[in-house]
Motif scaffolding. Structure first.
Motif, PDB file in Angstrom:
ATOM      1  N   PRO A  76      -5.123  -1.576  -3.770  1.00  0.00           N
ATOM      2  CA  PRO A  76      -4.533  -1.048  -2.526  1.00  0.00           C
ATOM      3  C   PRO A  76      -3.105  -0.534  -2.661  1.00  0.00           C
ATOM      4  CG  PRO A  76      -5.729  -3.069  -2.077  1.00  0.00           C
ATOM      5  CD  PRO A  76      -5.700  -2.920  -3.572  1.00  0.00           C
ATOM      6  N   THR A  77      -2.249  -1.199  -3.430  1.00  0.00           N
ATOM      7  CA  THR A  77      -0.840  -0.800  -3.485  1.00  0.00           C
ATOM      8  C   THR A  77      -0.526   0.138  -4.646  1.00  0.00           C
ATOM      9  OG1 THR A  77      -0.122  -2.691  -4.846  1.00  0.00           O
ATOM     10  CG2 THR A  77      -0.202  -3.021  -2.454  1.00  0.00           C
ATOM     11  N   GLU A  78      -1.555   0.648  -5.302  1.00  0.00           N
ATOM     12  CA  GLU A  78      -1.323   1.533  -6.446  1.00  0.00           C
ATOM     13  C   GLU A  78      -0.492   2.742  -6.042  1.00  0.00           C
ATOM     14  OE1 GLU A  78      -3.796   3.741 -10.056  1.00  0.00           O
ATOM     15  OE2 GLU A  78      -4.874   3.015  -8.282  1.00  0.00           O
ATOM     16  N   MET A  79       0.477   3.074  -6.875  1.00  0.00           N
ATOM     17  CA  MET A  79       1.333   4.231  -6.647  1.00  0.00           C
ATOM     18  C   MET A  79       0.950   5.323  -7.644  1.00  0.00           C
ATOM     19  SD  MET A  79       5.075   2.548  -5.982  1.00  0.00           S
ATOM     20  CE  MET A  79       5.036   1.520  -7.455  1.00  0.00           C
ATOM     21  N   VAL A  80       0.409   6.403  -7.135  1.00  0.00           N
ATOM     22  CA  VAL A  80       0.011   7.507  -8.007  1.00  0.00           C
ATOM     23  C   VAL A  80       1.099   8.573  -8.057  1.00  0.00           C
ATOM     24  CG1 VAL A  80      -2.445   7.127  -7.691  1.00  0.00           C
ATOM     25  CG2 VAL A  80      -1.226   8.582  -6.075  1.00  0.00           C
ATOM     26  N   ASP A  81       2.231   8.272  -7.413  1.00  0.00           N
ATOM     27  CA  ASP A  81       3.339   9.226  -7.413  1.00  0.00           C
ATOM     28  C   ASP A  81       4.293   8.923  -8.567  1.00  0.00           C
ATOM     29  OD1 ASP A  81       4.499   6.898  -6.621  1.00  0.00           O
ATOM     30  OD2 ASP A  81       5.044   7.568  -4.595  1.00  0.00           O
ATOM     31  N   GLY A  82       5.482   9.519  -8.516  1.00  0.00           N
ATOM     32  CA  GLY A  82       6.443   9.374  -9.604  1.00  0.00           C
ATOM     33  C   GLY A  82       6.939   7.965  -9.812  1.00  0.00           C
ATOM     34  N   ASP A  98      -4.723  -3.357   6.336  1.00  0.00           N
ATOM     35  CA  ASP A  98      -5.423  -2.775   7.486  1.00  0.00           C
ATOM     36  C   ASP A  98      -6.830  -2.430   7.007  1.00  0.00           C
ATOM     37  OD1 ASP A  98      -6.554  -0.607   9.132  1.00  0.00           O
ATOM     38  OD2 ASP A  98      -4.666  -0.704  10.206  1.00  0.00           O
ATOM     39  N   ILE A  99      -7.826  -3.098   7.610  1.00  0.00           N
ATOM     40  CA  ILE A  99      -9.222  -2.835   7.254  1.00  0.00           C
ATOM     41  C   ILE A  99      -9.924  -2.286   8.489  1.00  0.00           C
ATOM     42  CG2 ILE A  99     -11.364  -3.767   6.336  1.00  0.00           C
ATOM     43  CD1 ILE A  99      -9.798  -6.032   5.089  1.00  0.00           C
ATOM     44  N   ARG A 155     -11.427  -0.473   0.834  1.00  0.00           N
ATOM     45  CA  ARG A 155     -11.063   0.158   2.105  1.00  0.00           C
ATOM     46  C   ARG A 155      -9.729  -0.351   2.649  1.00  0.00           C
ATOM     47  NH1 ARG A 155     -16.086  -1.548   3.850  1.00  0.00           N
ATOM     48  NH2 ARG A 155     -15.188  -2.469   5.737  1.00  0.00           N
ATOM     49  N   CYS A 156      -9.141  -1.325   1.975  1.00  0.00           N
ATOM     50  CA  CYS A 156      -7.892  -1.921   2.461  1.00  0.00           C
ATOM     51  C   CYS A 156      -6.727  -0.948   2.345  1.00  0.00           C
ATOM     52  CB  CYS A 156      -7.572  -3.193   1.676  1.00  0.00           C
ATOM     53  SG  CYS A 156      -8.657  -4.580   2.021  1.00  0.00           S
ATOM     54  N   GLU A 157      -6.011  -0.758   3.451  1.00  0.00           N
ATOM     55  CA  GLU A 157      -4.782   0.020   3.452  1.00  0.00           C
ATOM     56  C   GLU A 157      -3.616  -0.956   3.543  1.00  0.00           C
ATOM     57  OE1 GLU A 157      -4.402   3.200   3.009  1.00  0.00           O
ATOM     58  OE2 GLU A 157      -6.555   3.644   2.938  1.00  0.00           O
ATOM     59  N   PRO A 158      -2.658  -0.865   2.634  1.00  0.00           N
ATOM     60  CA  PRO A 158      -1.563  -1.841   2.644  1.00  0.00           C
ATOM     61  C   PRO A 158      -0.642  -1.684   3.854  1.00  0.00           C
ATOM     62  CG  PRO A 158      -1.152  -0.115   1.024  1.00  0.00           C
ATOM     63  CD  PRO A 158      -2.543   0.104   1.536  1.00  0.00           C
ATOM     64  N   ILE A 159      -0.246  -2.798   4.415  1.00  0.00           N
ATOM     65  CA  ILE A 159       0.789  -2.826   5.453  1.00  0.00           C
ATOM     66  C   ILE A 159       2.059  -3.300   4.760  1.00  0.00           C
ATOM     67  CG2 ILE A 159       1.542  -3.880   7.619  1.00  0.00           C
ATOM     68  CD1 ILE A 159      -1.423  -4.261   8.314  1.00  0.00           C
ATOM     69  N   TYR A 160       3.058  -2.445   4.732  1.00  0.00           N
ATOM     70  CA  TYR A 160       4.258  -2.712   3.943  1.00  0.00           C
ATOM     71  C   TYR A 160       5.420  -3.205   4.784  1.00  0.00           C
ATOM     72  CZ  TYR A 160       2.282  -0.236  -0.128  1.00  0.00           C
ATOM     73  OH  TYR A 160       1.516   0.146  -1.201  1.00  0.00           O
ATOM     74  N   GLU A 161       6.260  -4.005   4.130  1.00  0.00           N
ATOM     75  CA  GLU A 161       7.608  -4.272   4.624  1.00  0.00           C
ATOM     76  C   GLU A 161       8.539  -3.719   3.562  1.00  0.00           C
ATOM     77  OE1 GLU A 161      10.264  -7.801   6.616  1.00  0.00           O
ATOM     78  OE2 GLU A 161       8.102  -7.612   6.881  1.00  0.00           O
ATOM     79  N   THR A 162       9.537  -2.954   4.006  1.00  0.00           N
ATOM     80  CA  THR A 162      10.431  -2.273   3.067  1.00  0.00           C
ATOM     81  C   THR A 162      11.763  -3.002   2.977  1.00  0.00           C
ATOM     82  OG1 THR A 162       9.387  -0.145   3.583  1.00  0.00           O
ATOM     83  CG2 THR A 162      11.530  -0.091   2.493  1.00  0.00           C
TER      84      THR A 162
END
Length: 350
Positions: free
Chosen positions: A182-188, A251-252, A269-276
């Motif tokens: 779910p938390t994989e970062m495919v960006d830079g 978020d499911i 299907r899980c979308e991560p809910i983040y705290e920054t």
């Protein structure tokens, strides 16, 4: 020393592993191709070759001829591969037997004797909780139980003899091979973490997938392993980032979930809910005491400890042995140590 009850990975295990993975196509698991899965399959089927079998050189040839004749049928008929020569395999492994013989022991007996002598014993598990055959992201798992309880089964040591369980977690999340993340970062940023952290598989050299710290997985690992404390590694890899995200829930399908789902399809299907949280714009690589860390780094560690409700005993800031901060001695220290609001260690309980 090597345990006499350890199972031996044979040439046909590697061939079957690679052929099976290739045949899966888009459904591949992402195995190392080193024959581990088929070795465990034979173990469960009670047709495996153990180290003690390797030592019994008089009966080994007959056992291998029978096994290889069965494996050759699968290699030829199912995978269109050439058969193995049983005599060549036997000759090769009889040589291995003689090389290994001086090192083969009853591991459970050796460890028990050390326990009776009140020596310190450390069991180090490979892989991670989500790769556990029973408790991980099945089928994207390994073929064994790398959770803490697996140490008792694998070594023949009773669970009452374990004093403490130390969880090792990176300051971010990685995964090698296939499976939901779910938390994989495919960006830079994901590539930055990979490059800085030298995130390549130890066994195969495959590049690891990188993502933000997932506290849902963290809490699950705390529960499944019965963790007493944590060792947070590679904190220095996050140096210089403007902000750092932590997944606190999923978020499911529009519903908030704070617990790890058993179904890999649901997990996908899980979308991560983040705290920054704010990052720290300075290097931590030379820090040797907790108070040397930037305040934002201390706040980050405290946030992780509070989310997972388990103390942080060790913070690692690099590959060198001396790049380590001991918040509490995980073996001899107090049972509960936490970081207070200023990131300083406090003791809770005894």
């Amino acid at each position: 020393m090597i345990s006499q009850t350890a199972h031996v990975t044979m040439p046909y295990h590697r061939l079957l592993d690679q052929a099976s993975e290739e045949q899966r196509g888009s459904q591949k698991i992402g195995t190392t191709g080193r024959g581990i899965g088929p070795t465990y399959a034979d173990k469960s089927e009670r047709t495996g070759i153990r180290i003690i079998d390797l030592m019994e050189t008089e009966s080994l040839p007959e056992q291998l001829r029978w096994t290889i004749s069965n494996k050759n049928v699968i290699l030829e008929k199912l995978y269109n591969l050439p058969p193995l020569d049983p005599e060549a395999v036997i000759a090769e492994y009889l040589q291995y037997a003689e090389r290994l013989r001086p090192h083969v022991v009853d591991a459970s007996l050796k460890i028990y004797a050390a326990i009776q002598d009140r020596r310190n014993i450390l069991f180090e598990g490979a892989q991670g909780t989500l790769l556990d055959l029973d408790h991980g992201t099945y089928p994207y798992v390994t073929s064994s139980n790398p959770v803490a309880g697996g140490a008792c089964v694998g070594t023949g040591v009773g669970p009452t003899m374990i004093d403490r369980v130390i969880g090792v977690a990176k300051a971010y999340t990685t995964r090698v091979g296939e499976g939901p993340f779910p938390t994989e970062m495919v960006d830079g940023i994901g590539q930055i973490l990979c490059d800085r952290g030298a995130e390549f598989g130890t066994t195969t050299g495959r590049q690891r997938r990188c993502g933000w710290f997932d506290a849902v997985i963290g809490r699950y690992a705390v529960r499944i392993n019965g963790l007493d404390c944590l060792a947070i590694t590679k904190l220095d890899v996050l140096d210089g980032l403007d902000e750092i995200k932590v997944c606190i829930a999923y978020d499911i399908d529009g519903e908030r979930c704070e617990h790890f789902p058993s179904s890999a399809r649901t997990f996908a299907r899980c979308e991560p809910i983040y705290e920054t949280l704010p990052g720290w714009k300075e290097s931590t690589a030379d820090c040797r005491k907790l108070e040397n860390l930037p305040q934002a780094a201390l706040d980050y560690l405290k946030f992780l400890a509070e989310l997972m409700k388990v103390p942080i005993a060790i913070v690692s800031l690099g590959a060198s042995r001396d790049q380590t901060i001991i918040v509490e001695d995980p073996i001899h220290g107090p049972k509960r140590a936490l970081l207070d609001a200023d990131g300083q260690p406090i003791t809770v309980g005894g």
